[in-house]
Design an enzyme around this catalytic site. Structure first.
Site, PDB file in Angstrom:
ATOM      1  N   MET A 136       0.847  -1.198   0.000  1.00  0.00           N
ATOM      2  CA  MET A 136       0.000   0.000   0.000  1.00  0.00           C
ATOM      3  C   MET A 136       0.880   1.244   0.000  1.00  0.00           C
ATOM      4  O   MET A 136       1.891   1.267   0.693  1.00  0.00           O
ATOM      5  CB  MET A 136      -0.867   0.023   1.258  1.00  0.00           C
ATOM      6  CG  MET A 136      -1.642   1.317   1.413  1.00  0.00           C
ATOM      7  SD  MET A 136      -2.539   1.422   2.977  1.00  0.00           S
ATOM      8  CE  MET A 136      -1.202   1.822   4.065  1.00  0.00           C
ATOM      9  N   ASP A 138      -0.079   5.712  -1.056  1.00  0.00           N
ATOM     10  CA  ASP A 138      -0.881   6.894  -0.719  1.00  0.00           C
ATOM     11  C   ASP A 138      -2.364   6.637  -0.420  1.00  0.00           C
ATOM     12  O   ASP A 138      -3.019   5.875  -1.138  1.00  0.00           O
ATOM     13  CB  ASP A 138      -0.889   7.874  -1.899  1.00  0.00           C
ATOM     14  CG  ASP A 138       0.446   8.011  -2.572  1.00  0.00           C
ATOM     15  OD1 ASP A 138       1.446   7.548  -2.026  1.00  0.00           O
ATOM     16  OD2 ASP A 138       0.470   8.589  -3.675  1.00  0.00           O
TER      17      ASP A 138
HETATM   18  C1  FRU Z   1       3.356   9.229  -4.282  1.00  0.00           C
HETATM   19  C2  FRU Z   1       3.152   8.604  -5.646  1.00  0.00           C
HETATM   20  C3  FRU Z   1       2.185   9.422  -6.493  1.00  0.00           C
HETATM   21  C4  FRU Z   1       1.646   8.414  -7.457  1.00  0.00           C
HETATM   22  C5  FRU Z   1       1.592   7.161  -6.623  1.00  0.00           C
HETATM   23  C6  FRU Z   1       1.946   5.914  -7.379  1.00  0.00           C
HETATM   24  O1  FRU Z   1       3.783   8.323  -3.329  1.00  0.00           O
HETATM   25  O2  FRU Z   1       4.385   8.426  -6.316  1.00  0.00           O
HETATM   26  O3  FRU Z   1       2.783  10.541  -7.095  1.00  0.00           O
HETATM   27  O4  FRU Z   1       0.384   8.766  -7.945  1.00  0.00           O
HETATM   28  O5  FRU Z   1       2.512   7.340  -5.554  1.00  0.00           O
HETATM   29  O6  FRU Z   1       1.767   4.778  -6.585  1.00  0.00           O
END
Ligand code: FRU
Length: 575
Positions: A136, A138
């Site tokens: 997991m 964001d």
């Molecule tokens: C931030 C990020 C975002 C992207 C996502 C990909 O942690 O790099 O910019 O949308 O995670 O998992």
């Protein structure tokens, strides 16, 4: 539940009454066998995976018959890293039942059993959300619908490593106790077999004119754009009834402005002002500098680029910052607050990297005018990609506890935890304060005495909330755990700091200068979350070798410092 049959085929009855849905990710290994994976409904073969590819594959089966399902599995020819069952009519309230395919057998884990198993893991934090299995990152799409909070999150179901992104989904009535829901979004392309990364990247939720909800998110496609080898587009997704997947998805932006050569993602969308128009901000890079782009739309579908909302000073690109990720912008206590995660940035003085900042200012729908300096959000730095929402007049936020510095120990079935839910406010001087949502107080089990704190192992008390307040000019709090791993939270008269015995000491986790007034600290099996001075100085660190605590000591040069501590229950098994 599961029982071993004839080696090597394992069988188990997993229920799945009429109407239930089974979803699973399978990976072929070794030679193809007669019975890699078969689901039988009574005598009938319902689903048979003959020759599963060696990259992960997703399968769904809806049981429209009346017989329950039996699984037959040859663990030498196929792995099933993530699988669950649900009844679409009741999953919103009840959640999914995991089907755990392990060497010892196949186990059906309805929510209560899955939660009990998670509460038993000595290396899993207990006061916060983490996925049952898989990777997991964001938090995404935060919203409150009919009294239920929805958390979506960047998720890679087939392994505890980052990979093609899905939106995992969980629900809660208090942001503390969570129910696992079916995966909400899948990557648009089969990225595993393309050997590419990307998929359903981060995004947010917004309510339309009629109160209907939609989500905006980035889809990273495997496509040969110059410089990047991928393409990032923005999509709008309407949820199906009960949030079981999308009903409709539209591409709303498929091209970055010419000044952005890479990174164009993580839409945060809101309805702006009284004219019913929408605004979107995106994390990006502009001519080499990390930046935030602003878009406007009359209806949420047709978007116009309004310009660069924020461009970071040259210092950031000079120290590795590649772009801004997961920007957020909201009104708070009469001002506007811009939140940004700087990916790639290495702070020269301390060695800390990927820091998050807030900038307070004014926003008129077209331009953001800062009125202060960048404020660091978390001096421990294991706090990233924070997303806020305003469900009940309060500005609440969750963040991903990570920094690419330390990962889960090898062998962990999952990776990634969220922060405690935080309530955001502005101090009169413009400082952003973040305090734990009072809902977390509901996990306090009993108050601990000073004597208890020196013998936590005997009490079996964990996790622990510790509150320290006073006028000390030097204070040291040391927590030790059964593994011998330690975390030390200090204040040397000038600033807070955190050190963990398992960190290699090359990075200095120190706060900005401030006198010590108070610290509210949550020691949560491998995660330490500090709310210093009423939440104006926060620090979060992961020290995964810290499992169950054995003692906490508080040592200071002020004998009148007040200490209050609580043993807390696991959010997975309480209530
Ligand atoms: C931030 C990020 C975002 C992207 C996502 C990909 O942690 O790099 O910019 O949308 O995670 O998992």
């Amino acid at each position: 539940m599961g029982r071993l049959n004839r080696n090597p085929i394992l069988t188990a009855e997993i229920g799945a009454s009429h109407g239930s849905v089974l979803e699973l990710w399978a990976v072929g290994i070794g030679e193809s066998a007669d019975t890699p994976l078969v689901f039988k409904a009574g005598d009938r073969v319902a689903l048979r995976l003959e020759a599963p590819p060696s990259t992960p594959h997703f399968y769904r089966y809806r049981n429209i018959g009346d017989a329950d399902l039996t699984v037959l599995w040859d663990p030498t020819s196929l792995r099933v890293p993530y699988a669950y069952l649900y009844d679409p009519a009741t999953v919103g309230d009840e959640g999914v039942a995991f089907v755990d395919f392990a060497e010892g057998g196949i186990r059906l884990l309805p929510p209560r059993q899955a939660n009990a198993a998670v509460a038993d893991e000595s290396a899993r934090p207990q006061l916060r959300f983490s996925p049952f299995k898989g990777w997991m990152n964001d938090p995404n799409g935060l919203c409150l619908v009919d009294g239920v909070y929805h958390l979506f999150y960047q998720f890679h179901p087939p392994s505890a490593d980052w990979g093609p992104m899905h939106w995992g989904h969980a629900t809660s009535r208090d942001l503390v106790r969570w129910t696992h829901q079916p995966v909400f979004l899948h990557p648009e392309q089969d990225l595993w077999s393309l050997r590419a990364s990307g998929g359903a990247f981060s995004g947010s939720a917004v309510r339309g004119e009629t109160g209907d909800l939609s989500f905006f998110h980035t889809e990273r496609l495997a496509a040969d754009d110059p410089f990047t080898g991928y393409r990032e587009i923005q999509k709008r997704v309407f949820p199906a009834e009960g949030f079981i997947g999308p009903r409709e998805a539209r591409v709303v932006l498929d091209r970055a402005p010419p000044t952005t050569s890479h990174d164009f993602r993580d839409p945060k969308v809101w309805k702006h002002g009284d004219d019913g128009t929408y605004r979107m901000i995106l994390g990006a890079e502009t001519d080499g500098d990390p930046s935030v782009l602003l878009y406007a739309s009359p209806d949420g579908d047709d978007w116009h680029h309004e310009g660069v909302l924020y461009r970071a000073p040259a210092h950031f690109a000079a120290h590795g910052a590649r772009s801004i990720e997961c920007p957020d912008l909201f009104e708070l206590d009469g001002r506007w607050v811009l939140i940004m995660s700087f990916v790639g940035y290495h702070e020269p003085e301390t060695g800390r990297h990927n820091l998050m900042y807030a900038l307070v200012g004014d926003f008129d729908g077209a331009a953001f005018v800062p009125s202060g300096e960048l404020q660091e959000l978390d001096f421990g730095t294991d706090f990233y990609a924070m997303q806020s929402f305003e469900p009940d007049g309060r500005r609440l936020a969750l963040a991903w506890l990570f920094n690419w510095e330390t990962g889960k120990p090898p062998g962990s079935a999952y990776s990634g935890e969220l922060s405690l839910p935080r309530v955001l406010t502005l101090e009169p001087d413009g400082t952003l304060a973040m305090k734990p949502d009072p809902a977390i107080d509901g996990l306090r089990q009993r108050r601990l005495s000073a004597a208890d704190l020196s013998d936590l192992g005997v009490l079996g008390a964990d996790p622990i909330e510790l509150n320290v307040a006073g006028t000390a000019s030097r204070i040291t709090i040391v927590a030790t755990s059964t593994t011998g791993s330690e975390v030390r939270v200090g204040h040397d008269g000038t600033r807070f700091d955190i050190t963990a015995s398992e960190h290699d000491g090359t990075i200095r986790y120190v706060s900005r200068d401030c006198a010590f007034r108070s610290a509210r600290i949550f020691f949560d099996r491998g995660v330490v979350e500090i709310f210093g001075n009423g939440g104006t100085v926060c620090g979060t660190t992961r020290a995964y070798r810290m499992d169950r605590l054995t003692s906490i000591s508080v040592d200071s040069d002020d004998s009148t410092v007040e200490v209050e501590a609580y043993a807390c229950s696991s959010a997975w098994t309480s209530g």
